[in-house]
Design a protein around this motif. Structure first.
Motif, mmCIF file in Angstrom:
data_model
loop_
_atom_site.group_PDB
_atom_site.id
_atom_site.type_symbol
_atom_site.label_atom_id
_atom_site.label_comp_id
_atom_site.label_asym_id
_atom_site.label_seq_id
_atom_site.Cartn_x
_atom_site.Cartn_y
_atom_site.Cartn_z
ATOM 1 N N MET A 18 -33.969 -6.910 34.476
ATOM 2 C CA MET A 18 -35.225 -6.474 33.884
ATOM 3 C C MET A 18 -36.237 -7.613 33.831
ATOM 4 O O MET A 18 -35.873 -8.774 33.547
ATOM 5 N N LEU A 19 -37.499 -7.303 34.092
ATOM 6 C CA LEU A 19 -38.561 -8.289 33.939
ATOM 7 C C LEU A 19 -38.587 -8.764 32.484
ATOM 8 O O LEU A 19 -38.584 -7.957 31.558
ATOM 9 N N GLY A 20 -38.612 -10.073 32.293
ATOM 10 C CA GLY A 20 -38.628 -10.630 30.946
ATOM 11 C C GLY A 20 -37.253 -10.919 30.393
ATOM 12 O O GLY A 20 -37.125 -11.450 29.280
ATOM 13 N N ALA A 21 -36.187 -10.605 31.157
ATOM 14 C CA ALA A 21 -34.824 -10.817 30.656
ATOM 15 C C ALA A 21 -34.309 -12.226 30.908
ATOM 16 O O ALA A 21 -33.253 -12.591 30.409
ATOM 17 N N GLY A 22 -35.042 -13.036 31.712
ATOM 18 C CA GLY A 22 -34.647 -14.434 31.876
ATOM 19 C C GLY A 22 -34.268 -14.840 33.283
ATOM 20 O O GLY A 22 -33.619 -15.871 33.477
ATOM 21 N N LYS A 23 -34.697 -14.071 34.304
ATOM 22 C CA LYS A 23 -34.306 -14.403 35.673
ATOM 23 C C LYS A 23 -34.801 -15.785 36.097
ATOM 24 O O LYS A 23 -34.053 -16.553 36.720
ATOM 25 N N SER A 24 -36.034 -16.116 35.779
ATOM 26 C CA SER A 24 -36.579 -17.421 36.182
ATOM 27 C C SER A 24 -35.797 -18.561 35.534
ATOM 28 O O SER A 24 -35.496 -19.574 36.176
ATOM 29 N N THR A 25 -35.467 -18.401 34.255
ATOM 30 C CA THR A 25 -34.672 -19.416 33.562
ATOM 31 C C THR A 25 -33.306 -19.558 34.216
ATOM 32 O O THR A 25 -32.810 -20.674 34.426
ATOM 33 N N ALA A 26 -32.671 -18.429 34.549
ATOM 34 C CA ALA A 26 -31.356 -18.463 35.178
ATOM 35 C C ALA A 26 -31.405 -19.173 36.521
ATOM 36 O O ALA A 26 -30.530 -19.993 36.844
ATOM 37 N N ALA A 97 -32.667 -5.577 25.578
ATOM 38 C CA ALA A 97 -33.082 -4.365 24.883
ATOM 39 C C ALA A 97 -34.592 -4.169 24.998
ATOM 40 O O ALA A 97 -35.368 -5.124 25.042
ATOM 41 N N GLY A 98 -35.017 -2.893 25.023
ATOM 42 C CA GLY A 98 -36.426 -2.581 25.221
ATOM 43 C C GLY A 98 -37.339 -3.172 24.172
ATOM 44 O O GLY A 98 -38.419 -3.688 24.493
ATOM 45 N N HIS A 99 -36.922 -3.133 22.901
ATOM 46 C CA HIS A 99 -37.801 -3.652 21.845
ATOM 47 C C HIS A 99 -38.038 -5.150 21.994
ATOM 48 O O HIS A 99 -39.131 -5.649 21.727
ATOM 49 N N GLU A 100 -37.008 -5.864 22.474
ATOM 50 C CA GLU A 100 -37.169 -7.301 22.669
ATOM 51 C C GLU A 100 -38.032 -7.595 23.894
ATOM 52 O O GLU A 100 -38.844 -8.529 23.881
ATOM 53 N N LEU A 101 -37.878 -6.798 24.940
ATOM 54 C CA LEU A 101 -38.739 -6.970 26.109
ATOM 55 C C LEU A 101 -40.198 -6.722 25.757
ATOM 56 O O LEU A 101 -41.089 -7.459 26.195
ATOM 57 N N GLU A 102 -40.455 -5.694 24.940
ATOM 58 C CA GLU A 102 -41.825 -5.431 24.491
ATOM 59 C C GLU A 102 -42.375 -6.625 23.729
ATOM 60 O O GLU A 102 -43.536 -7.033 23.926
ATOM 61 N N ARG A 103 -41.552 -7.194 22.856
ATOM 62 C CA ARG A 103 -42.003 -8.353 22.081
ATOM 63 C C ARG A 103 -42.354 -9.513 23.008
ATOM 64 O O ARG A 103 -43.377 -10.183 22.826
ATOM 65 N N GLU A 107 -45.980 -11.102 23.462
ATOM 66 C CA GLU A 107 -46.135 -12.499 23.089
ATOM 67 C C GLU A 107 -46.823 -13.290 24.194
ATOM 68 O O GLU A 107 -47.646 -14.171 23.931
ATOM 69 N N THR A 108 -46.495 -12.975 25.451
ATOM 70 C CA THR A 108 -47.092 -13.700 26.578
ATOM 71 C C THR A 108 -48.368 -13.041 27.096
ATOM 72 O O THR A 108 -49.057 -13.603 27.943
ATOM 73 N N ARG A 109 -48.642 -11.822 26.573
ATOM 74 C CA ARG A 109 -49.830 -11.055 26.986
ATOM 75 C C ARG A 109 -49.827 -10.745 28.479
ATOM 76 O O ARG A 109 -50.874 -10.631 29.109
ATOM 77 N N ARG A 110 -48.637 -10.584 29.019
ATOM 78 C CA ARG A 110 -48.513 -10.226 30.427
ATOM 79 C C ARG A 110 -48.447 -8.715 30.559
ATOM 80 O O ARG A 110 -47.874 -8.023 29.725
ATOM 81 N N ARG A 111 -48.989 -8.203 31.657
ATOM 82 C CA ARG A 111 -48.927 -6.773 31.956
ATOM 83 C C ARG A 111 -47.634 -6.489 32.724
ATOM 84 O O ARG A 111 -47.270 -7.216 33.639
ATOM 85 N N HIS A 112 -46.940 -5.410 32.336
ATOM 86 C CA HIS A 112 -45.727 -5.044 33.050
ATOM 87 C C HIS A 112 -46.095 -4.504 34.423
ATOM 88 O O HIS A 112 -47.023 -3.701 34.561
ATOM 89 N N PHE A 113 -45.364 -4.914 35.436
ATOM 90 C CA PHE A 113 -45.677 -4.569 36.819
ATOM 91 C C PHE A 113 -45.735 -3.056 37.039
ATOM 92 O O PHE A 113 -46.540 -2.565 37.839
ATOM 93 N N LEU A 114 -44.895 -2.299 36.344
ATOM 94 C CA LEU A 114 -44.836 -0.852 36.543
ATOM 95 C C LEU A 114 -45.633 -0.070 35.506
ATOM 96 O O LEU A 114 -45.638 1.164 35.531
ATOM 97 N N ALA A 115 -46.284 -0.763 34.589
ATOM 98 C CA ALA A 115 -46.996 -0.063 33.518
ATOM 99 C C ALA A 115 -48.409 0.333 33.917
ATOM 100 O O ALA A 115 -48.925 1.351 33.451
#
Length: 301
Positions: A18-26, A97-103, A107-115
């Motif tokens: 999921m976008l925002g789940a930490g792929k770049s960090t990993a 989890a969805g609620h954490e991804l929303e947060r 927090e970063t004010r980024r737009r979700h790619f599919l939104a």
């Protein structure tokens, strides 16, 4: 029988989720571990990156933004690679989890790619449906909902370090339940059944590293017997973990604020484990936190 030969297959790790789940960090952590890491590489070109060089380790990240990304086609490609004896292929899926991804998005004010012009929750729901086949297919699933950046880095190191330590690494840590349970703990022991030194005159500002706090905890009628039982359990479990090939074991002791009971018990247990033939590292997550009565709760009579 001949000697074991080193594994010279190319190691290929596909990192998605999921976008925002930490792929770049990993991927950054994998790069630090010696993997060659590439992010958002076009799926149709993946075959060109697989060249079967001896010992070559490649981590490729992709997600719903990647050009040509179709989960079904990725799965079929992995199946074909799995038949190649020169390849060792693993798929890692990072979930949250969805609620954490929303947060995180808010927090970063980024737009979700599919939104697009829809709420971020709509984009997350669409992405989760799109990725569901890959999530079910993945060899390794890491849920980062309750992870800090450091928690994710440590988990990646535990799972994918190319040169794993020959001996099992044991960590004994202390923490405060008021600040959350450590997500990477394998064994958690709750020491809140002991009398709280926070309410003892002169001990509130001290910690479990101070002799007076230790003396207070040792005077508890149940400390010695409970400590002995936990020590016996650990001395029985740790060799069994080692026999099963477990590389890291994190034993965590918690109390309310993470400054007194858990700290003293962790230090004493680490000493006992050293006497039992292990070499634990000791970490105190909340030792430097402020002593707060609101955190510690009410004093018992």
């Amino acid at each position: 029988m001949g000697e074991d030969r080193p594994d010279t297959r190319q190691r290929l790790l596909l990192v998605t989720g999921m976008l925002g789940a930490g792929k770049s960090t990993a991927l950054r952590e994998l790069e630090d571990l010696g993997w060659e890491a590439i992010d958002n590489f076009p799926v149709r070109l993946l075959d060109r990156m697989v060249n079967q060089d001896d010992g070559y380790s490649l981590a490729i990240g992709f997600d719903c933004r990647t050009r040509g990304f179709l989960p079904g086609e990725v799965i079929e490609q992995v199946r074909r690679w799995s038949d190649d004896r020169n390849l060792s292929v693993t798929t890692l899926f990072l979930d949250c989890a969805g609620h954490e991804l929303e947060r995180r998005f808010n927090e970063t004010r980024r737009r979700h790619f599919l939104a697009q012009d829809l709420p971020v929750s709509s984009g997350i729901a669409a992405e989760r449906e799109l990725l569901s086949p890959l999530r079910r297919w993945a060899d390794v699933l890491i849920d980062t909902t309750d992870f800090s950046v450091n928690d994710l880095k440590q988990t990646i190191r535990d799972q994918f370090a190319q040169d794993a330590p020959k001996e099992m690494t044991v960590t004994v840590s202390s923490f405060g339940f008021s600040r959350g349970t450590p997500p990477g703990a394998d064994l958690v022991f709750d020491m809140r059944f002991l009398d709280n030194p926070h309410w003892e005159p002169g001990l509130k500002e001290q910690t479990g590293l101070d002799e007076a706090v230790g003396d207070f905890i040792e005077r508890s009628a149940v400390f010695a017997s409970s400590f002995d039982k936990i020590r016996a359990l650990l001395l029985e479990l740790l060799p069994r973990y080692a026999e099963q090939g477990k590389t890291y074991v994190n034993i965590a002791f918690g109390c309310t604020g993470g400054r007194h009971r858990s700290v003293y018990t962790a230090e004493k247990m680490a000493k006992a484990l050293r006497e039992g033939g292990f070499s634990p590292t000791v970490l105190h997550r909340n030792l430097g936190s402020r002593a707060a009565e609101l955190v510690e709760g009410t004093q018992h009579p």
